[in-house]
Scaffold this motif. Structure first.
Motif, PDB file in Angstrom:
ATOM      1  N   THR A   1       0.735  -1.136  -0.002  1.00 21.05           N
ATOM      2  CA  THR A   1       0.207   0.154   0.118  1.00 21.05           C
ATOM      3  C   THR A   1       0.895   1.216   0.090  1.00 21.05           C
ATOM      4  O   THR A   1       1.873   1.542   0.911  1.00 21.05           O
ATOM      5  N   GLU A   2       0.577   2.231  -0.678  1.00 20.29           N
ATOM      6  CA  GLU A   2       1.281   3.426  -1.041  1.00 20.29           C
ATOM      7  C   GLU A   2       0.265   4.654  -0.777  1.00 20.29           C
ATOM      8  O   GLU A   2      -0.901   4.394  -1.045  1.00 20.29           O
ATOM      9  N   GLY A   3       0.905   5.718  -0.613  1.00 24.95           N
ATOM     10  CA  GLY A   3      -0.249   6.798  -0.461  1.00 24.95           C
ATOM     11  C   GLY A   3      -0.204   7.845  -1.729  1.00 24.95           C
ATOM     12  O   GLY A   3       1.068   8.018  -2.072  1.00 24.95           O
ATOM     13  N   LEU A   4      -1.218   8.132  -2.223  1.00 24.68           N
ATOM     14  CA  LEU A   4      -1.339   9.126  -3.123  1.00 24.68           C
ATOM     15  C   LEU A   4      -1.662  10.389  -2.767  1.00 24.68           C
ATOM     16  O   LEU A   4      -2.074  10.606  -1.583  1.00 24.68           O
ATOM     17  N   LEU A   5      -0.884  11.577  -3.319  1.00 20.77           N
ATOM     18  CA  LEU A   5      -1.195  12.995  -2.886  1.00 20.77           C
ATOM     19  C   LEU A   5      -0.775  12.923  -1.238  1.00 20.77           C
ATOM     20  O   LEU A   5      -1.700  13.680  -0.577  1.00 20.77           O
TER      21      LEU A   5
ATOM     22  N   ASN B   1      -7.611 -12.445  -4.417  1.00 15.68           N
ATOM     23  CA  ASN B   1      -6.261 -13.322  -4.981  1.00 15.68           C
ATOM     24  C   ASN B   1      -6.335 -13.594  -6.156  1.00 15.68           C
ATOM     25  O   ASN B   1      -6.704 -14.536  -6.489  1.00 15.68           O
ATOM     26  N   PRO B   2      -5.897 -12.646  -6.950  1.00 19.41           N
ATOM     27  CA  PRO B   2      -5.619 -12.983  -8.704  1.00 19.41           C
ATOM     28  C   PRO B   2      -4.680 -14.234  -8.644  1.00 19.41           C
ATOM     29  O   PRO B   2      -3.868 -14.321  -8.048  1.00 19.41           O
ATOM     30  N   ASP B   3      -4.941 -14.760  -9.580  1.00 27.05           N
ATOM     31  CA  ASP B   3      -4.103 -15.906 -10.069  1.00 27.05           C
ATOM     32  C   ASP B   3      -2.711 -15.605 -10.830  1.00 27.05           C
ATOM     33  O   ASP B   3      -1.732 -16.154 -10.901  1.00 27.05           O
ATOM     34  N   ALA B   4      -2.982 -14.469 -11.646  1.00 29.02           N
ATOM     35  CA  ALA B   4      -1.877 -14.042 -12.561  1.00 29.02           C
ATOM     36  C   ALA B   4      -2.024 -12.481 -12.659  1.00 29.02           C
ATOM     37  O   ALA B   4      -3.292 -11.841 -12.330  1.00 29.02           O
ATOM     38  N   GLY B   5      -1.034 -11.966 -13.063  1.00 28.97           N
ATOM     39  CA  GLY B   5      -0.986 -10.105 -12.987  1.00 28.97           C
ATOM     40  C   GLY B   5      -0.970  -9.311 -12.002  1.00 28.97           C
ATOM     41  O   GLY B   5      -0.505  -9.816 -10.930  1.00 28.97           O
ATOM     42  N   THR B   6      -1.472  -8.315 -11.959  1.00 27.56           N
ATOM     43  CA  THR B   6      -1.274  -7.363 -10.768  1.00 27.56           C
ATOM     44  C   THR B   6      -2.487  -6.382 -10.881  1.00 27.56           C
ATOM     45  O   THR B   6      -2.950  -5.966 -11.833  1.00 27.56           O
ATOM     46  N   LEU B   7      -3.143  -6.290  -9.728  1.00 26.32           N
ATOM     47  CA  LEU B   7      -4.074  -5.492  -9.452  1.00 26.32           C
ATOM     48  C   LEU B   7      -3.692  -4.086  -8.599  1.00 26.32           C
ATOM     49  O   LEU B   7      -2.997  -4.271  -7.795  1.00 26.32           O
ATOM     50  N   VAL B   8      -4.074  -3.065  -9.173  1.00 26.54           N
ATOM     51  CA  VAL B   8      -3.818  -1.733  -8.498  1.00 26.54           C
ATOM     52  C   VAL B   8      -5.191  -1.075  -8.308  1.00 26.54           C
ATOM     53  O   VAL B   8      -5.967  -0.949  -9.484  1.00 26.54           O
ATOM     54  N   VAL B   9      -5.480  -1.101  -6.890  1.00 25.89           N
ATOM     55  CA  VAL B   9      -6.700  -0.439  -6.621  1.00 25.89           C
ATOM     56  C   VAL B   9      -6.904   0.835  -5.704  1.00 25.89           C
ATOM     57  O   VAL B   9      -6.045   0.935  -4.845  1.00 25.89           O
ATOM     58  N   VAL B  10      -7.365   1.920  -6.141  1.00 25.29           N
ATOM     59  CA  VAL B  10      -7.972   3.050  -5.346  1.00 25.29           C
ATOM     60  C   VAL B  10      -9.436   3.116  -4.918  1.00 25.29           C
ATOM     61  O   VAL B  10     -10.246   3.329  -5.824  1.00 25.29           O
ATOM     62  N   PRO B  11      -9.493   2.563  -3.769  1.00 26.27           N
ATOM     63  CA  PRO B  11     -10.927   2.659  -3.103  1.00 26.27           C
ATOM     64  C   PRO B  11     -11.551   3.809  -3.121  1.00 26.27           C
ATOM     65  O   PRO B  11     -12.722   3.964  -3.347  1.00 26.27           O
ATOM     66  N   GLU B  12     -10.847   4.878  -2.771  1.00 25.23           N
ATOM     67  CA  GLU B  12     -11.739   6.273  -2.563  1.00 25.23           C
ATOM     68  C   GLU B  12     -10.577   7.274  -3.245  1.00 25.23           C
ATOM     69  O   GLU B  12      -9.892   8.185  -2.770  1.00 25.23           O
ATOM     70  N   ALA B  13     -10.988   7.399  -4.490  1.00 28.08           N
ATOM     71  CA  ALA B  13     -10.144   8.190  -5.390  1.00 28.08           C
ATOM     72  C   ALA B  13     -10.318   9.633  -5.054  1.00 28.08           C
ATOM     73  O   ALA B  13      -9.398  10.565  -5.160  1.00 28.08           O
TER      74      ALA B  13
ATOM     75  N   LEU C   1      -5.906  17.003  -7.680  1.00 27.68           N
ATOM     76  CA  LEU C   1      -6.253  15.585  -7.225  1.00 27.68           C
ATOM     77  C   LEU C   1      -6.307  14.878  -8.621  1.00 27.68           C
ATOM     78  O   LEU C   1      -5.877  13.882  -8.533  1.00 27.68           O
ATOM     79  N   ALA C   2      -6.955  15.416  -9.632  1.00 27.32           N
ATOM     80  CA  ALA C   2      -6.871  14.647 -11.129  1.00 27.32           C
ATOM     81  C   ALA C   2      -5.486  14.244 -11.618  1.00 27.32           C
ATOM     82  O   ALA C   2      -5.202  13.473 -12.015  1.00 27.32           O
ATOM     83  N   ARG C   3      -4.526  15.249 -11.268  1.00 26.09           N
ATOM     84  CA  ARG C   3      -3.112  15.018 -11.698  1.00 26.09           C
ATOM     85  C   ARG C   3      -2.437  14.070 -10.836  1.00 26.09           C
ATOM     86  O   ARG C   3      -1.672  13.297 -11.388  1.00 26.09           O
ATOM     87  N   GLY C   4      -2.853  14.130  -9.446  1.00 27.55           N
ATOM     88  CA  GLY C   4      -2.166  12.901  -8.815  1.00 27.55           C
ATOM     89  C   GLY C   4      -2.548  11.375  -9.050  1.00 27.55           C
ATOM     90  O   GLY C   4      -1.811  10.617  -9.294  1.00 27.55           O
ATOM     91  N   ILE C   5      -3.767  11.474  -9.394  1.00 26.48           N
ATOM     92  CA  ILE C   5      -4.399  10.412  -9.941  1.00 26.48           C
ATOM     93  C   ILE C   5      -3.764   9.841 -11.301  1.00 26.48           C
ATOM     94  O   ILE C   5      -3.380   8.642 -11.400  1.00 26.48           O
ATOM     95  N   TRP C   6      -3.583  10.786 -12.042  1.00 22.25           N
ATOM     96  CA  TRP C   6      -3.190  10.478 -13.495  1.00 22.25           C
ATOM     97  C   TRP C   6      -1.753  10.243 -13.572  1.00 22.25           C
ATOM     98  O   TRP C   6      -1.345   9.125 -14.203  1.00 22.25           O
TER      99      TRP C   6
ATOM    100  N   HIS D   1      -6.281  15.632  -0.039  1.00 25.28           N
ATOM    101  CA  HIS D   1      -6.754  14.575  -1.057  1.00 25.28           C
ATOM    102  C   HIS D   1      -5.822  13.064  -0.812  1.00 25.28           C
ATOM    103  O   HIS D   1      -6.287  12.219  -1.311  1.00 25.28           O
ATOM    104  N   GLU D   2      -5.133  13.036   0.250  1.00 24.52           N
ATOM    105  CA  GLU D   2      -4.209  11.873   0.482  1.00 24.52           C
ATOM    106  C   GLU D   2      -5.237  10.624   0.609  1.00 24.52           C
ATOM    107  O   GLU D   2      -6.191  10.586   1.351  1.00 24.52           O
ATOM    108  N   THR D   3      -4.725   9.647  -0.297  1.00 24.10           N
ATOM    109  CA  THR D   3      -5.756   8.307  -0.320  1.00 24.10           C
ATOM    110  C   THR D   3      -4.790   7.227  -0.686  1.00 24.10           C
ATOM    111  O   THR D   3      -3.999   7.316  -1.238  1.00 24.10           O
ATOM    112  N   PRO D   4      -5.245   6.180   0.035  1.00 20.42           N
ATOM    113  CA  PRO D   4      -4.458   4.805  -0.315  1.00 20.42           C
ATOM    114  C   PRO D   4      -4.560   4.129  -1.577  1.00 20.42           C
ATOM    115  O   PRO D   4      -5.695   4.140  -2.395  1.00 20.42           O
ATOM    116  N   LEU D   5      -3.409   3.736  -2.233  1.00 21.51           N
ATOM    117  CA  LEU D   5      -3.388   3.139  -3.444  1.00 21.51           C
ATOM    118  C   LEU D   5      -2.797   1.585  -3.018  1.00 21.51           C
ATOM    119  O   LEU D   5      -1.738   1.367  -2.390  1.00 21.51           O
TER     120      LEU D   5
END
Length: 273
Positions: free
Chosen positions: A50-54, A99-111, A142-147, A59-63
């Motif tokens: 988990t990392e912090g955006l912004l 728990n995905p079987d392959a690949g990477t999930l990147v999730v921002v629940p509260e953009a 906020l939009a720039r941070g997400i992008w 606007h700080e929110t977890p990724l």
């Protein structure tokens, strides 16, 4: 895929929200795609960070990053672009434990963290999903941070989770029970699968429709498709006659099917075509 036994749930349109909730709740417990997403990981497991955006701003929110044991596509999921669309927020939080079987999930629940905390559609700078013009810098901090995060992870697939007030084609201006998608996406398969597995026959107005989205507009999923070549979906359920649990069931099932359609989940179930 065989149509599930929700057809025998009985009731009528007059039974309304409670009946639909019960039917979808039963289906939720049986949904093979969600079960696959929740299944314990393989022996070598998944890795979560988990990392912090912004960070340091209002606007700080977890990724959250979930790496599967096997290589595969990167799927980026957003909830809370609109702060009062709780199905996307609830389900995006749940996905961080999948728990995905392959690949990477990147999730921002509260953009849009401020909008979520205030339980409002918009945050301090208006509608976040109108702040991503094509071929130009996003409009707000906020939009720039997400992008910045989207560019950094360069996702193969983007899934943006939303909720409308009405139903597309039934109520003016509203877009509920629809899957908006880019031309290379599996929108038709996704909508068909949801209709076959979750939508009771006595609620025909709530059947999902797939809409290929080609018109330029400053929405996050369109910017990701246009500038990064991502396959992109914007999922909309509706508040019309559906309680929060049912909206979440639809949203959860849609997210699991997107992962399966793009190779992140292994399951014997097949998406209806």
């Amino acid at each position: 895929m065989k149509r599930r036994t929700v057809l025998g749930a009985g009731g009528a349109l007059a039974a309304g929200m409670v009946t639909v909730a019960a039917a979808a709740g039963q289906t939720l417990r049986d949904d093979a795609f969600v079960s696959a997403a929740r299944a314990p990981p393989a022996a070598d497991g998944v890795e979560r960070e988990t990392e912090g955006l912004l960070s340091g701003t209002e606007h700080e929110t977890p990724l959250h990053v979930v790496d599967a044991p096997e290589d595969g596509p990167t799927v980026m999921v957003f909830g809370g672009i609109h702060g009062d669309e709780y199905n996307g927020i609830d389900v995006a939080h749940e996905i961080t434990d999948w728990n995905p079987d392959a690949g990477t999930l990147v999730v921002v629940p509260e953009a849009n963290r401020v909008a979520v905390e205030n339980e409002r559609r918009e945050g301090t700078d208006g509608d976040l999903n109108r702040m991503f013009p094509l071929d130009r810098e996003p409009i707000t901090d906020l939009a720039r941070g997400i992008w910045d995060a989207v560019e950094r992870y360069d996702p193969d697939v983007v899934l943006d989770l939303h909720r409308s007030l009405g139903i597309f084609g039934l109520h003016d201006r509203y877009v509920g029970q629809a899957v908006f998608h880019t031309p290379d996406a599996h929108g038709d398969e996704l909508a068909t699968s949801l209709n076959e597995d979750l939508v009771p026959w006595y609620m025909p107005a709530h059947r999902f429709v797939a809409m290929e989205s080609t018109q330029p507009s400053p929405l996050l999923f369109k910017k990701a498709a246009h500038e990064l070549g991502s396959t992109a979906y914007l999922f909309e359920t509706t508040r019309f006659m559906l309680d929060r649990s049912t909206k979440n069931a639809f949203t959860r099932a849609a997210a699991a099917r997107v992962l399966a359609l793009h190779g992140l989940l292994e399951t014997e179930a097949e998406v209806a075509r």
